[in-house]
Scaffold this motif. Sequence first.
Motif, PDB file in Angstrom:
ATOM      1  N   ALA A 101       0.918  -1.426  -0.250  1.00  0.00           N
ATOM      2  CA  ALA A 101      -0.095   0.392   0.121  1.00  0.00           C
ATOM      3  C   ALA A 101       1.107   1.629  -0.101  1.00  0.00           C
ATOM      4  CB  ALA A 101      -1.205   0.229   1.384  1.00  0.00           C
ATOM      5  N   ALA A 102       1.923   1.585   0.517  1.00  0.00           N
ATOM      6  CA  ALA A 102       2.647   2.139   0.658  1.00  0.00           C
ATOM      7  C   ALA A 102       3.156   2.724  -0.419  1.00  0.00           C
ATOM      8  CB  ALA A 102       4.172   2.131   2.219  1.00  0.00           C
ATOM      9  N   GLN A 103       3.848   1.729  -0.930  1.00  0.00           N
ATOM     10  CA  GLN A 103       4.284   1.309  -2.982  1.00  0.00           C
ATOM     11  C   GLN A 103       3.617   2.130  -3.679  1.00  0.00           C
ATOM     12  OE1 GLN A 103       6.074  -2.492  -3.870  1.00  0.00           O
ATOM     13  NE2 GLN A 103       7.531  -2.218  -1.766  1.00  0.00           N
ATOM     14  N   TYR A 104       2.717   1.799  -3.166  1.00  0.00           N
ATOM     15  CA  TYR A 104       1.092   1.807  -4.359  1.00  0.00           C
ATOM     16  C   TYR A 104       0.663   3.629  -3.958  1.00  0.00           C
ATOM     17  CZ  TYR A 104      -3.445   2.779  -6.788  1.00  0.00           C
ATOM     18  OH  TYR A 104      -4.364   2.834  -7.391  1.00  0.00           O
ATOM     19  N   GLU A 105       0.845   4.261  -2.415  1.00  0.00           N
ATOM     20  CA  GLU A 105       0.530   5.585  -2.534  1.00  0.00           C
ATOM     21  C   GLU A 105       2.065   6.370  -3.193  1.00  0.00           C
ATOM     22  OE1 GLU A 105      -0.333   8.946  -1.887  1.00  0.00           O
ATOM     23  OE2 GLU A 105      -2.187   7.005  -1.628  1.00  0.00           O
ATOM     24  N   GLN A 106       3.460   6.195  -3.287  1.00  0.00           N
ATOM     25  CA  GLN A 106       4.261   6.119  -3.797  1.00  0.00           C
ATOM     26  C   GLN A 106       4.322   6.701  -5.386  1.00  0.00           C
ATOM     27  OE1 GLN A 106       7.614   3.751  -2.632  1.00  0.00           O
ATOM     28  NE2 GLN A 106       8.128   5.576  -0.951  1.00  0.00           N
ATOM     29  N   LYS A 107       3.581   5.330  -5.390  1.00  0.00           N
ATOM     30  CA  LYS A 107       3.426   5.383  -7.200  1.00  0.00           C
ATOM     31  C   LYS A 107       2.021   6.920  -7.565  1.00  0.00           C
ATOM     32  CE  LYS A 107       6.882   2.851  -8.380  1.00  0.00           C
ATOM     33  NZ  LYS A 107       7.887   3.152  -9.170  1.00  0.00           N
TER      34      LYS A 107
ATOM     35  N   GLU B 170       1.479   9.048  -6.085  1.00  0.00           N
ATOM     36  CA  GLU B 170       2.194  10.854  -6.034  1.00  0.00           C
ATOM     37  C   GLU B 170       3.640  11.239  -7.175  1.00  0.00           C
ATOM     38  OE1 GLU B 170       4.022  11.298  -2.402  1.00  0.00           O
ATOM     39  OE2 GLU B 170       2.176  10.694  -1.451  1.00  0.00           O
ATOM     40  N   GLU B 171       3.897  10.135  -7.988  1.00  0.00           N
ATOM     41  CA  GLU B 171       5.013   9.714  -8.891  1.00  0.00           C
ATOM     42  C   GLU B 171       3.930   9.943 -10.362  1.00  0.00           C
ATOM     43  OE1 GLU B 171       7.981   7.523 -11.837  1.00  0.00           O
ATOM     44  OE2 GLU B 171       7.578   6.817  -9.720  1.00  0.00           O
ATOM     45  N   GLU B 172       2.410   9.374 -10.326  1.00  0.00           N
ATOM     46  CA  GLU B 172       1.577  10.106 -11.547  1.00  0.00           C
ATOM     47  C   GLU B 172       1.522  11.128 -11.356  1.00  0.00           C
ATOM     48  OE1 GLU B 172      -1.829   7.162 -13.724  1.00  0.00           O
ATOM     49  OE2 GLU B 172      -1.250   7.795 -11.800  1.00  0.00           O
ATOM     50  N   ASP B 173       0.945  11.776  -9.927  1.00  0.00           N
ATOM     51  CA  ASP B 173       0.595  13.001  -9.866  1.00  0.00           C
ATOM     52  C   ASP B 173       1.857  14.352 -10.409  1.00  0.00           C
ATOM     53  OD1 ASP B 173      -2.372  12.284  -9.523  1.00  0.00           O
ATOM     54  OD2 ASP B 173      -1.251  12.437  -6.995  1.00  0.00           O
TER      55      ASP B 173
ATOM     56  N   ALA C 126       5.394   4.157 -14.319  1.00  0.00           N
ATOM     57  CA  ALA C 126       4.569   4.215 -12.885  1.00  0.00           C
ATOM     58  C   ALA C 126       3.757   3.555 -12.967  1.00  0.00           C
ATOM     59  CB  ALA C 126       4.485   5.952 -12.695  1.00  0.00           C
ATOM     60  N   GLN C 127       2.483   3.818 -14.026  1.00  0.00           N
ATOM     61  CA  GLN C 127       1.048   3.471 -14.098  1.00  0.00           C
ATOM     62  C   GLN C 127       1.172   1.593 -14.315  1.00  0.00           C
ATOM     63  OE1 GLN C 127      -0.045   5.341 -17.671  1.00  0.00           O
ATOM     64  NE2 GLN C 127      -0.709   7.135 -15.939  1.00  0.00           N
ATOM     65  N   LEU C 128       2.134   0.925 -15.026  1.00  0.00           N
ATOM     66  CA  LEU C 128       2.688   0.067 -14.918  1.00  0.00           C
ATOM     67  C   LEU C 128       2.478  -0.817 -13.428  1.00  0.00           C
ATOM     68  CD1 LEU C 128       2.281  -2.817 -16.189  1.00  0.00           C
ATOM     69  CD2 LEU C 128       5.091  -2.351 -16.951  1.00  0.00           C
ATOM     70  N   ALA C 129       3.665  -0.203 -12.584  1.00  0.00           N
ATOM     71  CA  ALA C 129       4.355  -0.044 -11.960  1.00  0.00           C
ATOM     72  C   ALA C 129       2.974  -0.143 -10.365  1.00  0.00           C
ATOM     73  CB  ALA C 129       4.972   0.545 -10.929  1.00  0.00           C
ATOM     74  N   LYS C 130       2.074   1.032 -10.285  1.00  0.00           N
ATOM     75  CA  LYS C 130       1.154   0.670  -9.933  1.00  0.00           C
ATOM     76  C   LYS C 130      -0.295  -0.449 -10.417  1.00  0.00           C
ATOM     77  CE  LYS C 130      -2.521   4.228 -10.051  1.00  0.00           C
ATOM     78  NZ  LYS C 130      -2.943   5.739 -10.781  1.00  0.00           N
ATOM     79  N   ALA C 131      -0.321  -0.433 -11.476  1.00  0.00           N
ATOM     80  CA  ALA C 131      -1.480  -1.448 -12.004  1.00  0.00           C
ATOM     81  C   ALA C 131      -0.909  -2.728 -11.218  1.00  0.00           C
ATOM     82  CB  ALA C 131      -1.454  -1.730 -13.113  1.00  0.00           C
ATOM     83  N   LEU C 132       0.308  -3.202 -11.236  1.00  0.00           N
ATOM     84  CA  LEU C 132       0.980  -4.483 -10.296  1.00  0.00           C
ATOM     85  C   LEU C 132       0.578  -4.241  -8.914  1.00  0.00           C
ATOM     86  CD1 LEU C 132       3.816  -4.885 -12.670  1.00  0.00           C
ATOM     87  CD2 LEU C 132       1.846  -6.201 -12.508  1.00  0.00           C
ATOM     88  N   LEU C 133       1.483  -3.090  -8.490  1.00  0.00           N
ATOM     89  CA  LEU C 133       0.677  -3.613  -7.249  1.00  0.00           C
ATOM     90  C   LEU C 133      -0.567  -3.047  -6.846  1.00  0.00           C
ATOM     91  CD1 LEU C 133       3.460  -0.183  -6.617  1.00  0.00           C
ATOM     92  CD2 LEU C 133       3.388  -2.511  -5.676  1.00  0.00           C
ATOM     93  N   SER C 134      -1.695  -2.625  -7.398  1.00  0.00           N
ATOM     94  CA  SER C 134      -2.880  -3.017  -6.862  1.00  0.00           C
ATOM     95  C   SER C 134      -3.734  -5.159  -7.767  1.00  0.00           C
ATOM     96  CB  SER C 134      -3.785  -2.519  -8.187  1.00  0.00           C
ATOM     97  OG  SER C 134      -5.062  -2.390  -7.830  1.00  0.00           O
ATOM     98  N   CYS C 135      -2.855  -4.736  -7.844  1.00  0.00           N
ATOM     99  CA  CYS C 135      -2.985  -6.209  -8.689  1.00  0.00           C
ATOM    100  C   CYS C 135      -2.912  -7.268  -7.017  1.00  0.00           C
ATOM    101  CB  CYS C 135      -2.575  -6.929  -9.595  1.00  0.00           C
ATOM    102  SG  CYS C 135      -2.430  -8.964 -10.043  1.00  0.00           S
TER     103      CYS C 135
END
Length: 86
Positions: A5-11, A13-16, A69-78
């Motif tokens: 969840a922390a990694q997802y939140e970082q992604k 913020e990075e995406e924004d 960043a979006q790919l990493a976020k999608a993988l973390l979400s999964c």
Amino acid sequence: MNEIAAQYEQKVEEEDRLIDSIQTCEAYMLVLLEHTYQKGMQYHKEAMEKILMALHTVCNDWRTDLLHAQLAKALLSCQMKQGETK
């Protein structure tokens, strides 16, 4: 799970940040093109082209970073979703 969840939140913020940077870059390119339209004959054509191409390259680099960043976020979400179903 908190680590993911922390990694997802970082992604997020990075995406924004990257989206803001890309929008700023595009706005600056439009300003330069508008200025060129108004007064372009006063300047050296090759220099103007190099400046615009450099800005374009920076913008494309940020788009590539955004895609990562979006790919990493999608993988973390999964991963988070799979953690919920276990």
